[in-house]
Write a protein that holds these residues in place. Structure first.
Motif, PDB file in Angstrom:
ATOM      1  N   ARG A 101       0.839  -1.191   0.000  1.00 23.17           N
ATOM      2  CA  ARG A 101       0.000   0.000   0.000  1.00 23.17           C
ATOM      3  C   ARG A 101       0.880   1.249   0.000  1.00 23.17           C
ATOM      4  NH1 ARG A 101      -3.336  -0.663   5.282  1.00 23.17           N
ATOM      5  NH2 ARG A 101      -1.501  -1.901   5.867  1.00 23.17           N
ATOM      6  N   GLY A 102       0.432   2.286  -0.661  1.00 21.93           N
ATOM      7  CA  GLY A 102       1.187   3.524  -0.702  1.00 21.93           C
ATOM      8  C   GLY A 102       1.162   4.252   0.624  1.00 21.93           C
ATOM      9  N   HIS A 103       2.067   5.217   0.776  1.00 21.32           N
ATOM     10  CA  HIS A 103       2.181   5.920   2.054  1.00 21.32           C
ATOM     11  C   HIS A 103       0.926   6.728   2.370  1.00 21.32           C
ATOM     12  CE1 HIS A 103       3.390   9.102  -0.750  1.00 21.32           C
ATOM     13  NE2 HIS A 103       3.086   9.971   0.196  1.00 21.32           N
ATOM     14  N   LYS A 104       0.230   7.224   1.350  1.00 22.83           N
ATOM     15  CA  LYS A 104      -0.993   7.992   1.616  1.00 22.83           C
ATOM     16  C   LYS A 104      -2.091   7.079   2.168  1.00 22.83           C
ATOM     17  CE  LYS A 104      -0.148  11.499  -1.925  1.00 22.83           C
ATOM     18  NZ  LYS A 104      -0.645  12.135  -3.164  1.00 22.83           N
ATOM     19  N   GLU A 105      -2.158   5.869   1.650  1.00 23.92           N
ATOM     20  CA  GLU A 105      -3.151   4.927   2.163  1.00 23.92           C
ATOM     21  C   GLU A 105      -2.811   4.517   3.591  1.00 23.92           C
ATOM     22  OE1 GLU A 105      -5.141   0.567   1.040  1.00 23.92           O
ATOM     23  OE2 GLU A 105      -3.800   1.570  -0.386  1.00 23.92           O
ATOM     24  N   LEU A 106      -1.537   4.307   3.864  1.00 24.93           N
ATOM     25  CA  LEU A 106      -1.118   3.963   5.226  1.00 24.93           C
ATOM     26  C   LEU A 106      -1.425   5.106   6.187  1.00 24.93           C
ATOM     27  CD1 LEU A 106       2.365   2.331   4.446  1.00 24.93           C
ATOM     28  CD2 LEU A 106       0.241   1.130   5.017  1.00 24.93           C
ATOM     29  N   ARG A 107      -1.138   6.313   5.759  1.00 29.18           N
ATOM     30  CA  ARG A 107      -1.413   7.477   6.598  1.00 29.18           C
ATOM     31  C   ARG A 107      -2.915   7.618   6.860  1.00 29.18           C
ATOM     32  NH1 ARG A 107       1.727  11.892   4.003  1.00 29.18           N
ATOM     33  NH2 ARG A 107      -0.103  12.240   2.728  1.00 29.18           N
ATOM     34  N   GLY A 108      -3.696   7.372   5.819  1.00 23.45           N
ATOM     35  CA  GLY A 108      -5.139   7.436   5.976  1.00 23.45           C
ATOM     36  C   GLY A 108      -5.668   6.398   6.947  1.00 23.45           C
ATOM     37  N   ALA A 109      -5.042   5.217   6.949  1.00 21.52           N
ATOM     38  CA  ALA A 109      -5.464   4.174   7.888  1.00 21.52           C
ATOM     39  C   ALA A 109      -5.239   4.620   9.326  1.00 21.52           C
ATOM     40  CB  ALA A 109      -4.710   2.877   7.593  1.00 21.52           C
ATOM     41  N   LEU A 110      -4.065   5.181   9.609  1.00 19.82           N
ATOM     42  CA  LEU A 110      -3.783   5.645  10.967  1.00 19.82           C
ATOM     43  C   LEU A 110      -4.721   6.786  11.364  1.00 19.82           C
ATOM     44  CD1 LEU A 110       0.128   5.626  11.010  1.00 19.82           C
ATOM     45  CD2 LEU A 110      -1.410   3.997  12.107  1.00 19.82           C
ATOM     46  N   ASP A 111      -4.937   7.707  10.426  1.00 21.92           N
ATOM     47  CA  ASP A 111      -5.832   8.825  10.731  1.00 21.92           C
ATOM     48  C   ASP A 111      -7.274   8.356  10.917  1.00 21.92           C
ATOM     49  OD1 ASP A 111      -3.780  10.606  10.677  1.00 21.92           O
ATOM     50  OD2 ASP A 111      -4.164  11.351   8.652  1.00 21.92           O
ATOM     51  N   GLY A 112      -7.605   7.186  10.352  1.00 19.81           N
ATOM     52  CA  GLY A 112      -8.932   6.624  10.522  1.00 19.81           C
ATOM     53  C   GLY A 112      -9.057   5.714  11.731  1.00 19.81           C
ATOM     54  N   GLY A 113      -7.975   5.631  12.525  1.00 22.23           N
ATOM     55  CA  GLY A 113      -8.031   4.841  13.747  1.00 22.23           C
ATOM     56  C   GLY A 113      -7.717   3.374  13.566  1.00 22.23           C
ATOM     57  N   LEU A 151      -4.808   0.281  12.826  1.00 22.25           N
ATOM     58  CA  LEU A 151      -3.399  -0.091  12.813  1.00 22.25           C
ATOM     59  C   LEU A 151      -2.954  -0.474  11.409  1.00 22.25           C
ATOM     60  CD1 LEU A 151      -3.249  -2.249  16.077  1.00 22.25           C
ATOM     61  CD2 LEU A 151      -2.249   0.029  15.742  1.00 22.25           C
ATOM     62  N   LEU A 152      -1.657  -0.343  11.130  1.00 19.48           N
ATOM     63  CA  LEU A 152      -1.142  -0.638   9.795  1.00 19.48           C
ATOM     64  C   LEU A 152      -1.175  -2.130   9.479  1.00 19.48           C
ATOM     65  CD1 LEU A 152       1.964   1.724   9.528  1.00 19.48           C
ATOM     66  CD2 LEU A 152      -0.377   2.119   8.753  1.00 19.48           C
ATOM     67  N   GLY A 153      -1.103  -2.973  10.487  1.00 19.95           N
ATOM     68  CA  GLY A 153      -1.024  -4.403  10.243  1.00 19.95           C
ATOM     69  C   GLY A 153       0.380  -4.810   9.840  1.00 19.95           C
ATOM     70  N   ALA A 154       0.536  -6.089   9.546  1.00 20.82           N
ATOM     71  CA  ALA A 154       1.856  -6.620   9.198  1.00 20.82           C
ATOM     72  C   ALA A 154       2.302  -6.092   7.837  1.00 20.82           C
ATOM     73  CB  ALA A 154       1.821  -8.148   9.175  1.00 20.82           C
ATOM     74  N   PRO A 155       3.599  -5.803   7.668  1.00 23.08           N
ATOM     75  CA  PRO A 155       4.109  -5.432   6.349  1.00 23.08           C
ATOM     76  C   PRO A 155       3.935  -6.583   5.360  1.00 23.08           C
ATOM     77  CG  PRO A 155       5.697  -4.935   8.078  1.00 23.08           C
ATOM     78  CD  PRO A 155       4.636  -5.795   8.700  1.00 23.08           C
ATOM     79  N   ASP A 156       4.170  -6.285   4.087  1.00 24.09           N
ATOM     80  CA  ASP A 156       4.017  -7.295   3.027  1.00 24.09           C
ATOM     81  C   ASP A 156       5.324  -7.998   2.695  1.00 24.09           C
ATOM     82  OD1 ASP A 156       1.137  -6.936   2.190  1.00 24.09           O
ATOM     83  OD2 ASP A 156       1.864  -4.878   1.975  1.00 24.09           O
ATOM     84  N   GLY A 157       6.436  -7.468   3.168  1.00 24.51           N
ATOM     85  CA  GLY A 157       7.714  -8.098   2.874  1.00 24.51           C
ATOM     86  C   GLY A 157       8.856  -7.291   3.448  1.00 24.51           C
TER      87      GLY A 157
END
Length: 463
Positions: free
Chosen positions: A169-181, A183-189
């Motif tokens: 996932r791109g950094h904007k999507e990751l940032r949006g996840a945190l701002d939405g409350g 967690l990022l979850g496990a990385p993909d690799g």
């Protein structure tokens, strides 16, 4: 017209700097932009510098002056910070929101700083929110001056490796996840030098993944500078059938001792000497695997590169070299860290030995207990805290607010211990004592490993 704060910073940067007669200058001209890549087989936009991912190296020598002109070709504000560079009397070049206005999209900023009395292995990265999850990092090598000997034989080659967790996932999507409350979850690799794993196992690694190959000559001795540039994952680093002779970490030469593997936590940098002393019947695995993660994801969180001797007789095959026995054994990692000792007889950046300066009796002027807790929802956004405060960067950088006595920008009221209260967002600052000695106690009440970076400072671990 540029924004007023940015104009003010530009004027400050244009002001005469202290004289640095005789010290050379190194000039770099960088454009930071999105480039297309698919390190784990999923096409995505990553942050590159001059089209490179990872970015180009800064290779300088003690006391050189470094001038880096950065043009921000992204679609949002950007800052680059120079991890480990002490920024003596140049705090406004540090590239974090506390000291700099971010560079607006389409604008440029010229960083100018001196690597005064420093040597060693460091890296730079974007400090603006979650940009590092998209790349933008590169190596900083500060070489000894010719008059200062290094405490080991000059290596036949110098190899930089960036290891780190990675999200598709791109950094904007990751940032949006945190701002939405969320967690990022496990990385993909896990990537090594921006590339995915060698296909050591066909059921775990799909075909077509481009991997890093490190070409070496038999019998030669190489210096490996290894940096964990990831977001949150501690990694265990090892090279199949080769010892890692630790010689330096982030500007300090260490007592030299061999490791078969070493835990490298987020933000850490280590230098190893590795001798190519094997028979090269095959290539060899270079591995960076996740520590302290769920067993269900540990296999996918394994980065693999290839060490290729020029006389190698075939590709690497078989199982990877073993990681530490217990995936969750923090004691193993702590004991490794305790085993690392300063080389007190080696010269650092100056001709006197690193251990020749003694403070004598130290009067501790301030004591702070900094307690971290698991991320908490504050105003609907997931935030980390220290002593129940989640720092928010003001629109006016702290250095400018202090210089021009701008009221209401920050508060000098950061508590020296946990307050057992509801978490809040604030621009709360530690009120330190000039030339004092501060004792900082880190207490991790969170559920993950925490890495702390004291920007611009060297410090002693005392307990």
């Amino acid at each position: 017209m540029p924004p007023p704060l940015l104009l003010l910073l530009l004027l400050l940067a244009a002001s005469p700097a202290p004289a640095r007669a005789g010290d050379p200058y190194a000039y770099y001209d960088w454009e930071v932009s999105y480039v297309s890549a698919q390190p784990l087989g999923v096409k995505q936009k990553v942050i590159g510098i001059n089209g490179q991912f990872p970015g180009p190296p800064l290779n300088v020598t003690t006391n050189w002056n470094v001038v880096v002109n950065v043009r921000n070709a992204l679609d949002e504000p950007l800052l680059l910070t120079w991890n480990g560079v002490q920024q003596r009397k140049t705090a406004w070049q540090d590239g974090v929101l506390g000291t700099n206005c971010a560079i607006p999209a389409g604008w440029n900023w010229t960083y100018t700083f001196q690597v005064k009395d420093q040597v060693g292995s460091f890296f730079y990265f974007p400090s603006t929110p979650l940009h590092r999850a998209a790349g933008g990092y590169g190596g900083i090598t500060i070489n000894n001056r010719d008059v200062i000997p290094i405490p080991f034989g000059f290596p036949d080659g110098d190899i930089t490796l960036f290891i780190g967790d990675w999200y598709n996932r791109g950094h904007k999507e990751l940032r949006g996840a945190l701002d939405g409350g969320t967690l990022l979850g496990a990385p993909d690799g896990v990537l090594i030098n921006g590339l995915g794993p060698y296909q050591y196992n066909t059921s775990l690694v799909p075909p077509g993944i481009v991997y890093e190959r490190i070409n070496v000559e038999p019998g030669k001795n190489y210096r490996f500078r290894v940096h964990n540039v990831g977001v949150s994952t501690s990694l265990n680093f090892r090279i199949q059938n080769h010892n890692l002779l630790l010689v330096e970490t982030e500007g300090s030469y260490t007592s030299q001792q061999n490791y078969t593997n070493l835990d490298i936590h987020v933000g850490q940098s280590y230098s190893f000497l590795v001798t190519m002393d094997q028979n090269a019947s095959t290539d060899y695995y270079v591995v960076a695997s996740a520590r302290f993660v769920d067993a269900a994801v540990v296999d996918k969180l394994t980065g693999v590169a290839i060490l290729h001797y020029s006389n190698s007789l075939g590709p690497a095959s078989g199982p990877l070299p073993d990681p530490p026995n217990d995936q969750y054994d923090t004691a193993f990692s702590i004991n490794q860290a305790r085993s690392i000792r300063w080389n007190v007889t080696a010269s650092g950046a100056r001709p006197n030995p690193q251990g020749s300066f003694h403070y004598g009796d130290i009067t501790v002027t301030d004591v702070y207990l900094l307690q971290s807790r698991p991320p908490e929802l504050i105003d609907g956004k997931l935030r980390s805290t220290l002593n129940e405060i989640s720092y928010i960067a003001p629109s006016t950088p702290l250095v400018l607010a202090q210089l021009f006595n701008v009221p209401g920008v920050y508060k000098l009221d950061f508590p020296n211990h946990p307050m057992n209260r509801l978490p809040k967002v604030d621009t709360s600052i530690i009120n330190g004592t000039y030339k004092g000695f501060m004792e900082i106690i880190f207490q991790n009440n969170a559920t993950t490993v925490q890495s702390y970076h004291l920007d611009g400072y060297a410090f002693f671990v005392v307990g």
